[in-house]
Scaffold this motif. Structure first.
Motif, short mmCIF file in Angstrom:
data_model
loop_
_atom_site.label_atom_id
_atom_site.label_comp_id
_atom_site.label_asym_id
_atom_site.label_seq_id
_atom_site.Cartn_x
_atom_site.Cartn_y
_atom_site.Cartn_z
N VAL A 209 -67.45 -20.65 6.44
CA VAL A 209 -66.31 -21.49 7.21
C VAL A 209 -66.12 -20.82 8.65
O VAL A 209 -66.66 -19.36 8.77
N SER A 210 -65.68 -21.35 9.54
CA SER A 210 -65.52 -20.51 10.87
C SER A 210 -63.96 -20.53 10.89
O SER A 210 -63.06 -21.39 10.46
N VAL A 211 -63.28 -19.29 11.46
CA VAL A 211 -61.85 -18.87 11.56
C VAL A 211 -61.70 -18.79 13.06
O VAL A 211 -62.17 -18.09 13.80
N GLU A 212 -60.29 -19.44 13.48
CA GLU A 212 -60.12 -19.12 14.89
C GLU A 212 -58.45 -18.64 14.67
O GLU A 212 -57.76 -19.28 13.78
N GLY A 213 -58.06 -17.48 15.41
CA GLY A 213 -56.75 -17.16 15.40
C GLY A 213 -55.85 -18.07 15.73
O GLY A 213 -55.94 -19.26 16.32
N GLY A 214 -54.74 -18.15 15.33
CA GLY A 214 -53.40 -18.81 15.46
C GLY A 214 -52.65 -19.34 14.14
O GLY A 214 -52.56 -18.35 13.29
N LYS A 215 -51.88 -20.31 14.31
CA LYS A 215 -50.97 -20.57 13.40
C LYS A 215 -51.53 -20.58 11.88
O LYS A 215 -52.52 -20.92 11.50
N GLY A 216 -50.75 -19.83 11.00
CA GLY A 216 -51.01 -19.50 9.61
C GLY A 216 -52.22 -18.37 9.36
O GLY A 216 -52.58 -18.27 8.19
N VAL A 217 -52.95 -18.13 10.44
CA VAL A 217 -54.09 -17.10 10.15
C VAL A 217 -53.42 -15.70 10.17
O VAL A 217 -53.02 -15.31 11.19
N THR A 218 -53.40 -15.09 9.20
CA THR A 218 -52.98 -13.68 8.96
C THR A 218 -53.91 -12.64 9.04
O THR A 218 -55.25 -13.02 8.59
N ARG A 219 -53.39 -11.50 9.20
CA ARG A 219 -54.46 -10.41 9.01
C ARG A 219 -55.03 -10.17 7.48
O ARG A 219 -56.17 -10.08 7.25
N GLU A 220 -54.19 -10.41 6.41
CA GLU A 220 -54.37 -10.44 5.27
C GLU A 220 -55.45 -11.51 4.85
O GLU A 220 -56.35 -11.40 4.26
N LEU A 221 -55.36 -12.56 5.44
CA LEU A 221 -56.47 -13.86 5.26
C LEU A 221 -57.59 -13.35 5.86
O LEU A 221 -58.69 -13.42 5.06
#
Length: 245
Positions: A209-221
């Motif tokens: 999966v690819s992840v971009e910072g922003g809504k709902g994306v936390t350090r923990e995730l």
């Protein structure tokens, strides 16, 4: 982990998720933790032992039962889809939290779509697009046996453990993403739950999966996804070559 810690940690973590309620609808001595009325965790006693019961993918459940003597087929629930966890030396806080979260996500995925949009993770502060990649780099380099380079193209910063890729950071202002390996069974749920998580941009979309910072994306995730990717990469490494952890 002892019995007191098991129950306390399970209760505290389950209640940290949004839209969770707890009641005694499953009987005296049993606490039922629910998401929109659907049980994702039970806490009670089996054979005089404090027990946490969580939902799990059948294959994952079989693997965990084989790995940990403290994990067994669930009491009162479907033995194929649920696990019983008791206190013991191999049950850590991280493992317990991971299985509770997996159970929560499985129940969440079964909810009508309009409910899923209103259900989130524990209320942790999100990270921005600008913060994501520096955080990912720091987390990756803290793991044992990690190397980095640009073997594909200049804009892809690739992190490996014993020559197995587990993280790709895209150095492109127009596409500030990270790409990580994940369990195929989690991809659909992750993409539904987080609008900034998409199937892997460069690699097999059934495993990355690819992840971009922003809504709902936390350090923990981000930390959980990177560590999980690292562990999955290590599975393909012979035991004699694995770095000490």
């Amino acid at each position: 982990m002892d019995t007191q810690n098991l129950v306390h940690l399970a209760d505290d973590y389950a209640r940290s998720f949004t839209a969770v309620t707890a009641d005694h609808s499953m009987g005296i001595g049993w606490a039922a933790y629910k998401l929109h009325g659907k049980v994702f965790m039970l806490v009670g006693e089996v054979d005089d032992k404090a027990t946490v019961i969580v939902k799990a993918d059948p294959i994952r459940a079989a693997i965990l039962r084989g790995q940990f003597e403290e994990i067994s087929p669930a009491h009162r629930m479907s033995k194929r889809h649920w696990l019983s966890v008791v206190a013991g030396k191999f049950i850590t806080k991280a493992l317990l939290h991971r299985e509770i979260k997996e159970s929560y996500l499985l129940v969440q995925a079964s909810l009508p779509q309009k409910r899923i949009r209103n259900v989130g993770q524990p209320a942790h502060k999100g990270i921005s697009r600008r913060q994501l990649q520096p955080l990912a780099r720091r987390l990756a380099t803290e793991l044992p046996g990690v190397s980095r380079g640009r073997p594909f193209v200049e804009k892809l910063d690739v992190y490996k453990v014993v020559n197995k890729v587990f993280l790709i950071i895209t150095d492109d202002p127009g596409e500030p993403i990270i790409t990580v390996k994940t369990d195929p069974g989690q991809i659909e749920t992750l993409c539904e739950q987080y609008e900034n998580v998409t199937p892997g941009r460069y690699l097999d979309k059934h495993h990355w999966v690819s992840v971009e910072g922003g809504k709902g994306v936390t350090r923990e995730l981000v930390e959980e996804l990177i560590k999980q990717s690292y562990r999955l990469a290590l599975k393909a490494v012979p035991q004699r070559l694995k770095p000490p952890v």
